[in-house]
Design a protein around this motif. Structure first.
Motif, PDB file in Angstrom:
ATOM      1  N   GLY A   8      32.640  41.313  39.710  1.00  0.00           N
ATOM      2  CA  GLY A   8      33.919  40.922  40.302  1.00  0.00           C
ATOM      3  C   GLY A   8      34.530  41.951  41.219  1.00  0.00           C
ATOM      4  N   LEU A   9      33.788  43.000  41.581  1.00  0.00           N
ATOM      5  CA  LEU A   9      34.333  44.028  42.464  1.00  0.00           C
ATOM      6  C   LEU A   9      34.272  43.550  43.913  1.00  0.00           C
ATOM      7  N   ARG A  10      35.118  44.124  44.751  1.00  0.00           N
ATOM      8  CA  ARG A  10      35.289  43.656  46.127  1.00  0.00           C
ATOM      9  C   ARG A  10      34.699  44.668  47.093  1.00  0.00           C
ATOM     10  N   ALA A  11      33.926  44.152  48.052  1.00  0.00           N
ATOM     11  CA  ALA A  11      33.343  45.006  49.083  1.00  0.00           C
ATOM     12  C   ALA A  11      34.398  45.362  50.132  1.00  0.00           C
ATOM     13  N   PRO A  12      34.178  46.406  50.956  1.00  0.00           N
ATOM     14  CA  PRO A  12      35.138  46.738  52.022  1.00  0.00           C
ATOM     15  C   PRO A  12      35.322  45.564  52.971  1.00  0.00           C
ATOM     16  N   GLU A  13      36.617  45.253  53.270  1.00  0.00           N
ATOM     17  CA  GLU A  13      36.927  44.066  54.061  1.00  0.00           C
ATOM     18  C   GLU A  13      36.876  44.334  55.555  1.00  0.00           C
ATOM     19  N   ASN A  14      37.305  45.505  56.014  1.00  0.00           N
ATOM     20  CA  ASN A  14      37.365  45.769  57.444  1.00  0.00           C
ATOM     21  C   ASN A  14      36.949  47.218  57.689  1.00  0.00           C
ATOM     22  N   GLU A  15      37.090  47.626  58.968  1.00  0.00           N
ATOM     23  CA  GLU A  15      36.647  48.968  59.331  1.00  0.00           C
ATOM     24  C   GLU A  15      37.531  50.052  58.752  1.00  0.00           C
ATOM     25  N   GLN A  16      38.746  49.702  58.294  1.00  0.00           N
ATOM     26  CA  GLN A  16      39.640  50.702  57.726  1.00  0.00           C
ATOM     27  C   GLN A  16      39.310  51.002  56.266  1.00  0.00           C
ATOM     28  N   GLU A  17      38.500  50.182  55.633  1.00  0.00           N
ATOM     29  CA  GLU A  17      38.100  50.401  54.251  1.00  0.00           C
ATOM     30  C   GLU A  17      36.656  50.884  54.226  1.00  0.00           C
ATOM     31  N   THR A  18      36.397  51.870  53.384  1.00  0.00           N
ATOM     32  CA  THR A  18      35.074  52.460  53.302  1.00  0.00           C
ATOM     33  C   THR A  18      34.417  52.192  51.958  1.00  0.00           C
ATOM     34  N   PHE A  19      35.193  52.146  50.892  1.00  0.00           N
ATOM     35  CA  PHE A  19      34.650  52.084  49.547  1.00  0.00           C
ATOM     36  C   PHE A  19      34.883  50.698  48.938  1.00  0.00           C
ATOM     37  N   TRP A  20      34.049  50.423  47.935  1.00  0.00           N
ATOM     38  CA  TRP A  20      34.268  49.220  47.126  1.00  0.00           C
ATOM     39  C   TRP A  20      35.546  49.398  46.311  1.00  0.00           C
ATOM     40  N   LEU A  66      44.680  66.747  74.505  1.00  0.00           N
ATOM     41  CA  LEU A  66      45.651  67.023  73.446  1.00  0.00           C
ATOM     42  C   LEU A  66      46.098  65.726  72.762  1.00  0.00           C
ATOM     43  N   MET A  67      46.351  64.676  73.538  1.00  0.00           N
ATOM     44  CA  MET A  67      46.795  63.420  72.935  1.00  0.00           C
ATOM     45  C   MET A  67      45.697  62.794  72.077  1.00  0.00           C
ATOM     46  N   TYR A  68      44.446  62.991  72.476  1.00  0.00           N
ATOM     47  CA  TYR A  68      43.338  62.491  71.657  1.00  0.00           C
ATOM     48  C   TYR A  68      43.286  63.220  70.308  1.00  0.00           C
ATOM     49  N   LEU A  69      43.409  64.559  70.345  1.00  0.00           N
ATOM     50  CA  LEU A  69      43.356  65.333  69.098  1.00  0.00           C
ATOM     51  C   LEU A  69      44.522  64.986  68.178  1.00  0.00           C
ATOM     52  N   VAL A  70      45.712  64.846  68.752  1.00  0.00           N
ATOM     53  CA  VAL A  70      46.881  64.517  67.928  1.00  0.00           C
ATOM     54  C   VAL A  70      46.742  63.127  67.325  1.00  0.00           C
ATOM     55  N   LYS A  71      46.232  62.181  68.106  1.00  0.00           N
ATOM     56  CA  LYS A  71      46.052  60.823  67.587  1.00  0.00           C
ATOM     57  C   LYS A  71      45.035  60.799  66.444  1.00  0.00           C
ATOM     58  N   GLU A  72      43.966  61.574  66.587  1.00  0.00           N
ATOM     59  CA  GLU A  72      42.985  61.655  65.516  1.00  0.00           C
ATOM     60  C   GLU A  72      43.593  62.252  64.251  1.00  0.00           C
ATOM     61  N   SER A  73      44.396  63.294  64.421  1.00  0.00           N
ATOM     62  CA  SER A  73      45.045  63.899  63.249  1.00  0.00           C
ATOM     63  C   SER A  73      46.001  62.921  62.580  1.00  0.00           C
ATOM     64  N   LEU A  74      46.702  62.141  63.379  1.00  0.00           N
ATOM     65  CA  LEU A  74      47.628  61.155  62.810  1.00  0.00           C
ATOM     66  C   LEU A  74      46.882  60.051  62.082  1.00  0.00           C
ATOM     67  N   SER A  75      45.806  59.567  62.661  1.00  0.00           N
ATOM     68  CA  SER A  75      45.059  58.486  62.024  1.00  0.00           C
ATOM     69  C   SER A  75      44.374  58.954  60.751  1.00  0.00           C
ATOM     70  N   ARG A  76      43.989  60.231  60.693  1.00  0.00           N
ATOM     71  CA  ARG A  76      43.367  60.769  59.482  1.00  0.00           C
ATOM     72  C   ARG A  76      44.389  61.322  58.492  1.00  0.00           C
ATOM     73  N   GLU A  77      45.672  61.206  58.818  1.00  0.00           N
ATOM     74  CA  GLU A  77      46.762  61.657  57.944  1.00  0.00           C
ATOM     75  C   GLU A  77      46.630  63.139  57.623  1.00  0.00           C
ATOM     76  N   GLN A  78      46.290  63.932  58.637  1.00  0.00           N
ATOM     77  CA  GLN A  78      46.178  65.374  58.472  1.00  0.00           C
ATOM     78  C   GLN A  78      47.447  66.100  58.920  1.00  0.00           C
ATOM     79  N   THR A  79      48.483  65.359  59.249  1.00  0.00           N
ATOM     80  CA  THR A  79      49.726  65.941  59.736  1.00  0.00           C
ATOM     81  C   THR A  79      50.820  65.764  58.700  1.00  0.00           C
TER      82      THR A  79
END
Length: 1266
Positions: free
Chosen positions: A1080-1092, A352-365
């Motif tokens: 002049g566009l910027r590539a994703p800097e870390n794992e939290q960024e996905t898009f340019w 349950l704590m894993y599912l809730v943490k995933e929902s929080l990190s994905r901002e589904q709550t």
């Protein structure tokens, strides 16, 4: 009750005894009530009337219990009850401040509390459990959408009922007595609903209900503590008995002390008269002594404040309120909850704590749902610690990620506590919850250290090494203690903070003792002080140094076999597509960068820059041909190394006057965060706590020593002991309020129960009186809180003010400085101080010290006389000859297009633009600065300088350079561009008022921006690869971002999100990513960024320039092309000849107006003829066959087709109206490009008048539509 509501409620049915008889229109009546609730007003009048009529207790609950087989009616009743049991906080948004709305809020809450009592029935939860069980038995294939809605509504109904707060006036229950909440929990247990909750938490197919389940569980355990549940039904341990015995002993001692005090207050001889006494030495309001009318035994409690009205404390200074206290539920409820916790930990917690943490990190709550996660973490991990600790049961939340998540939430809550002051209480509670979770993580790690399992102890060591290594986890308690505010954070928060700090310090101390040296991360903010702008030392360019450098570079390149790493190749960008620097200048800068790399002997970087520049500028083989051999590249690098390349010098700074002498000595400070490692010293870490802002919260908590637990008092005494004994900083506690507190502890009748505090207080007092015998100012120091410096002065002796700040100069050094200054003061050196510094025997002296000493010795009146000379400030006064020269130049160029630019070019003594403008104004030659702005033609507002926009030199620019002496100074050029931009903005505002179509305006702006030749090659290559659609999509994104930034006035990074597979595939290709980097566009800097992302620093004009660069490159205007592609090169060259003749005629007319001499005009025309011949030769040599681009989109081809007619029409009109518009100077290629995109924009440069142009373009559009 409202008549309609009353009639609707009556149509539901009636209750006769225990049997409910429903009416025929029962279902429709329930739906009507739902409809009424949907249209209630802000006072929630409908739910108030329904609550007063007890519709839930008398109708809805009996209906679902006795008529639950009617599915439609059951669903409608559940839906209505979910609405009626909605929390009052959600109904009103917050607790209302208005008295009227506050009354309505309390009314709704009272009705909810009455409903909660009705729900505490096994029959109600029995039917809910049975229905939920039936729905959960269905597979996902059989379950309908209505079934999922009913499951969610049942869970929401239970959550709403559990959320109803207890009524303190009605429920005056003692511990171990059953409250309404306990009866509700017992009904949940007897109906088996708790087993369904555990099933929902553990079943893999029901993970969508994880957040609802966690909310229900948190509300079930709302009044419980883990310690009370662990000890439920078990005999008390020896530790608990010992703790209870100490508490009873303290209470007994207090009682005996109070009894003795009352005995002493009664005299041995009874008296019917109280007596009156004169207190000598204690003055009353007047000059007489105080007359005391009470019993003399109570005199020690006498105070002048008795009888006075208590001063009201302002609301902003009041201490924060505590949350409601926990209560002990009935034993059977605690036993059932204890079993629930055991089963939940074994089967449900980790998943349950894993599912809730995933929902929080994905901002589904929803907002603030992370508080349920923090509560569950702290509650169940505490229960696990007390109930036979097992690390595997809480493995999901026992990680570094959990520490990081909680630390980030604590920081966020504190920031919101400061910014959102209206909701400061709510943010403080959330911050307290996060602190409790952090404390529980530390306690669990500490418990893992005691485990018998070696692997668990090893895991604990890994976690501790991480949290002790990172600075954020070590400094969090220092920060929280320093930022503690008793007006916003409650007393219980301070208790948890002090106990958590004590635990962390004890773990860290034990961890350090087992290791000889402990390396930790250190983040240091470095401040670099620079006097002025110090240029980096230039590399040695002597012939010997060049030969040595080339030898090293050649050997390095041959050693690697001329092969470069991929990271080096991708990191080199020789051209900036968004820069305003001209193309030719950027090519020269790329050559200079290659030479710089060779001078510093970095051969691979120089070779990578050479190859990258070759891809950008392939024409002319400036950087070598495309199939160049490595040996030829080596020879080319050698030529670049020995070449004398032109280097651009930065513009000279404008001199500014300083306001005072001290400002001359201030140095620029530049901050940078440097991360490094250092050896950890535990005593140095304790010194971080030796601050008054940190000691004060400990003493604030010590004031309630009699109410604190023994563990809390021990934590306070241990920290103060570390400061006073380990650091020998006992003088920091020499404060009057601290001594008053110590006096209270020492005089407490139950002082024997606080032996640790008593011992520490005596130690500090003894140290103070020992110091007071040596330092007679110690008693004065009691009035102030002291930092480390004040403590050192108090114990070691006071130093005179400024004694240590001024560096000492010996007599020999002063004499040396005096002689050197006298020797060089009359010389013509620009800066005397800079001359003296290398001549001094002490080379460690700084400029500030030398200037200060010269002023102190009287050799200089002030520091202003010795200020550092800056470039451009030496020529200040104007001589008569210079004024006459300026006047003559103004008379000569006052009618030119660029008055100020021409004057600056011809001026003998070079001065800044601002000084020349000020002088012209002071001499009365001009009355307004606007007279000096560069004049622009109103008919051609879109024309811009080729140098500033990156275009190749046009014929007009060529003629301009023939008429001028030399190019502008870099500073002047920048100022001219600013003036041009100001006038262009004014012209654009006037023309924008006449624009009727905003879309056309934005298209015109984009089309008028000149295209980048280097990017055009890449664009053409990508189009040939079939990426026309992604290029068009990227161009639209850039244009849309430019429009948004222009409208909002804000610049934020904008992610580029591909919404179809074609664009997504293009974003993954390296060739497309290379184009993005050039734009002049910027590539994703870390794992939290996905898009340019489009960076915030790119301006609107740069975005439009980049968007225009994505258009397909066209060698010549397409106005004369035909769709069938039958146009021959000979006919095209004839058309070019006609255009060149038109240009020459326009140039001749324009130059005649400006007064250009015939000789200069003849030279210009010769150059134009040579250029035209070259074009003829190129057209004859090239076998050109026009064809439509197969990869272009249908929209592009349609646009080309529709614009060709308009181009021919406009060109014909230009030839007809050439006499009327002789001031238009833009060529036909620019005209065609403008008309292709927009017909009535403020940037178009065609020869027809504005009204005629608009009419022609509109008619062309109509023809296209036909």
């Amino acid at each position: 009750m409202n008549c309609d509501l009353l009639a609707t409620c009556s149509a539901l049915g009636y209750l006769e005894g225990d049997t409910y008889h429903k009416e025929a229109e029962c279902l429709e009546s329930v739906k009507d009530l739902i409809r009424y609730l949907r249209h209630e007003d802000d006072t929630r009048d409908v739910r108030q009337q329904l609550g007063a009529g007890q519709i839930v207790q008398n109708d809805l609950l009996p209906i679902i219990v006795q008529h639950g087989q009617d599915k439609a009616l059951f669903d409608a009743c559940i839906r209505l009850m979910v609405n009626l049991t909605q929390p009052a906080m959600l109904c009103f948004g917050k607790v209302p401040d208005d008295p009227v709305f506050r009354h309505h809020f309390l009314e709704v809450t009272a009705h909810l509390q009455a409903c909660k009592e009705a729900f505490a029935s096994e029959a109600v939860f029995g039917i809910l459990s049975e229905t939920l069980y039936t729905l959960l038995q269905l597979d996902w294939e059989q379950r309908q959408e209505e079934d999922n809605l009913l499951i969610e509504r049942i869970l929401l109904l239970v959550r709403n009922v559990l959320h109803v707060p207890a009524d303190p006036c009605e429920e005056k229950k003692v511990d171990d007595d059953a409250s309404i909440h306990d009866r509700l929990l017992w009904a949940i247990h007897m109906s088996g609903f708790d087993d369904l909750i555990k099933f929902l938490a553990s079943a893999q197919s029901e993970q969508q209900w994880s957040m609802h389940v966690l909310e229900i569980i948190s509300l079930m355990f709302r009044d419980q503590t883990p310690e009370a549940l662990v000890s439920a039904g078990q005999a008390r341990s020896a530790e608990e008995k010992n703790r209870d015995g100490l508490e009873l002993e303290a209470l007994r001692q207090k009682e005996h002390a109070a009894k003795r005090s009352r005995t002493f207050q009664r005299g041995t001889r009874h008296s019917h008269f109280g007596g009156s006494y004169v207190v000598q030495g204690l003055k009353s309001i007047g000059d007489n002594d105080v007359i005391y009318h009470r019993n003399i035994h109570n005199f020690k409690n006498h105070t002048h404040d008795s009888g006075k009205a208590v001063r009201r404390v302002p609301k902003r200074y009041r201490q924060a309120r505590e949350c409601k206290d926990k209560r002990r539920s009935a034993l059977n409820v605690r036993l059932f909850l204890r079993e629930f916790c055991v089963d939940f930990l074994e089967n449900c917690y980790n998943r349950l704590m894993y599912l809730v943490k995933e929902s929080l990190s994905r901002e589904q709550t929803q907002q603030h749902d992370e508080t349920y996660y923090l509560w569950a973490l702290s509650f169940f991990m505490a229960f696990n610690r007390g109930n036979g600790f097992r690390a595997d049961l809480v493995s999901e939340t026992m990680s570094i990620r959990a520490f990081h998540y909680i630390e980030r939430n604590i920081t966020n809550y504190y920031e919101m506590l400061l910014t959102d002051r209206k909701e400061a209480t709510s943010w403080s509670r959330r911050m307290h919850l996060a602190l409790k979770a952090y404390q529980e993580l530390l306690l669990t790690v500490n418990e893992m250290d005691r485990s018998q399992d070696e692997s668990i102890r090893q895991s604990s060591s890994v976690i501790k090494s991480n949290i002790f290594y990172l600075m954020e986890y070590r400094e969090i308690f220092v920060t929280l203690l320093r930022k503690y505010d008793e007006t916003k954070q409650p007393h219980s928060y301070l208790i948890d903070l002090v106990e958590s700090t004590h635990l962390f310090m004890r773990m860290l101390e034990r961890f350090c003792k087992g290791r000889n040296n402990l390396m930790v991360q250190k983040k240091k903010v470095r401040r670099r002080k620079s006097q002025g702008k110090k240029k980096p030392p230039a590399p040695d360019t002597s012939p010997e140094a060049l030969v040595e450098s080339w030898k090293i570079v050649e050997e390095e390149l041959k050693a690697i076999g001329f092969q470069l790493s991929e990271s080096l190749t991708e990191g080199i960008v020789p051209f900036d597509a968004t820069s305003e620097t001209p193309l030719e200048d950027q090519r020269t800068e790329a050559m200079v960068r290659v030479q710089d790399a060779l001078l510093v002997r970095t051969g691979p970087e120089a070779l990578g820059m050479l190859r990258a520049a070759r891809e950008v500028w392939p024409e002319g083989d400036v950087f070598g041909s495309a199939d160049v051999d490595p040996e030829e590249e080596l020879e080319l690098l050698k030529q670049i190394l020995y070449a004398n390349l032109p280097r651009t010098s930065p513009p000279e700074p404008v001199a500014e006057e300083y306001e005072d002498d001290a400002a001359e000595l201030e140095e620029e400070e530049m901050e940078s965060i440097q991360v490094s490692e250092k050896e950890f010293d535990f005593l140095d870490f304790i010194k971080r706590f030796a601050q008054p802002t940190i000691v004060r919260p400990y003493l604030l908590l010590l004031k309630t020593y009699s109410k604190n637990t023994p563990h809390t008092n021990h934590c306070i005494a241990r920290m103060l002991h570390r400061l006073a004994v380990d650091l020998k900083m006992d003088a920091q506690l020499f404060q009057l309020s601290v001594f008053n507190l110590f006096n209270k502890i020492l005089s407490d009748p139950a002082a024997a129960a606080y032996r640790e505090l008593v011992t520490f207080a005596k130690f500090v007092l003894n140290r103070f009186f020992s110091l007071a015998a040596k330092n007679n100012k110690a008693y004065v120091e009691l009035l102030f809180w002291k930092n480390v410096g004040a403590v050192r002065e108090m114990t070691e002796g006071y130093s005179k003010e400024g004694e240590e700040k001024r560096p000492t100069w010996t007599e020999e050094e002063e004499e040396e400085l005096r002689n050197l200054f006298e020797e060089h003061r009359d010389s013509e050196v620009p800066d005397v101080v800079e001359t003296l510094l290398p001549l001094l025997s002490n080379s460690n002296r700084t400029r500030r010290q030398v200037v200060t000493q010269l002023v102190h010795m009287g050799l200089a009146a002030s520091a202003k006389e010795l200020k550092k000379q800056k470039k451009g400030t030496r020529i200040v006064l104007w001589t008569e000859e210079q004024e006459e020269e300026l006047q003559m130049l103004h008379e000569e160029y006052k009618d030119s297009d660029d008055v100020l630019g021409d004057i600056l070019k011809k001026l003998t003594a070079k001065r800044s633009r601002a000084r020349v403008v000020d002088k012209l104004l002071s001499m009365g030659l001009v009355s307004d600065r606007r007279e000096l702005y560069k004049k622009r033609s109103r008919g051609a507002p879109g024309k811009s300088s080729g140098k500033s926009s990156g275009k190749r030199m046009t014929e007009e620019d060529f003629l301009d350079e023939l008429t001028q002496g030399f190019p502008d100074d870099p500073v002047d050029r920048d100022d001219e561009e600013e003036d041009e931009s100001e006038e262009s903005e004014e012209d654009e505002e006037q023309d924008r008022e006449t624009s009727q179509n905003r879309g056309r305006k934005s298209q015109s702006l984009n089309s008028s921006v000149e295209r980048r030749p280097d990017v055009g090659n890449m664009v053409n290559t990508l189009q040939q690869e079939g990426m026309s659609a992604p290029l068009l999509w990227l161009q639209n994104r850039l244009i849309k971002t430019a429009e948004d930034r222009e409208e909002d006035g804000l610049s934020q990074p904008v992610p580029i999100v591909p919404l179809n597979e074609e664009n997504e595939d293009a974003m993954d290709k390296k060739s497309f990513q290379k184009l993005l980097r050039k734009l002049g566009l910027r590539a994703p800097e870390n794992e939290q960024e996905t898009f340019w992302r489009i960076p915030a620093k790119i301006s609107v004009s740069q975005l439009r320039s980049a968007a225009a660069a994505l258009s397909p490159r066209e060698e010549e205007p397409t106005g004369g092309e035909e769709q069938d592609g039958s146009r021959s090169p000979a006919r095209e060259s004839e058309k070019e000849d006609e255009k060149e003749k038109d240009k020459e005629q326009e140039k001749e007319k324009d130059k005649d107006k400006k007064g250009v001499s015939g000789e200069q005009r003849a030279e210009a025309l010769k150059a134009l003829l040579l250029k035209r011949k070259r074009k003829h030769q190129t057209s004859e040599q090239t076998d050109f066959t026009p064809a439509e681009d197969t990869e272009s989109t249908p929209e592009r081809s349609q646009e080309n087709t529709s614009t060709k007619r308009s181009k021919r029409r406009v060109l014909d009109d230009d030839s007809d109206d050439d006499d009327d518009d002789d001031d238009e100077k833009e060529n036909d290629s620019t005209t065609a490009m403008d008309i292709e995109t927009n017909g009535d924009s403020d940037k178009e440069d065609i020869s027809a008048p504005v009204k005629r142009r608009r009419k022609m373009v509109l008619s062309d559009d109509e023809d296209d539509e036909d």
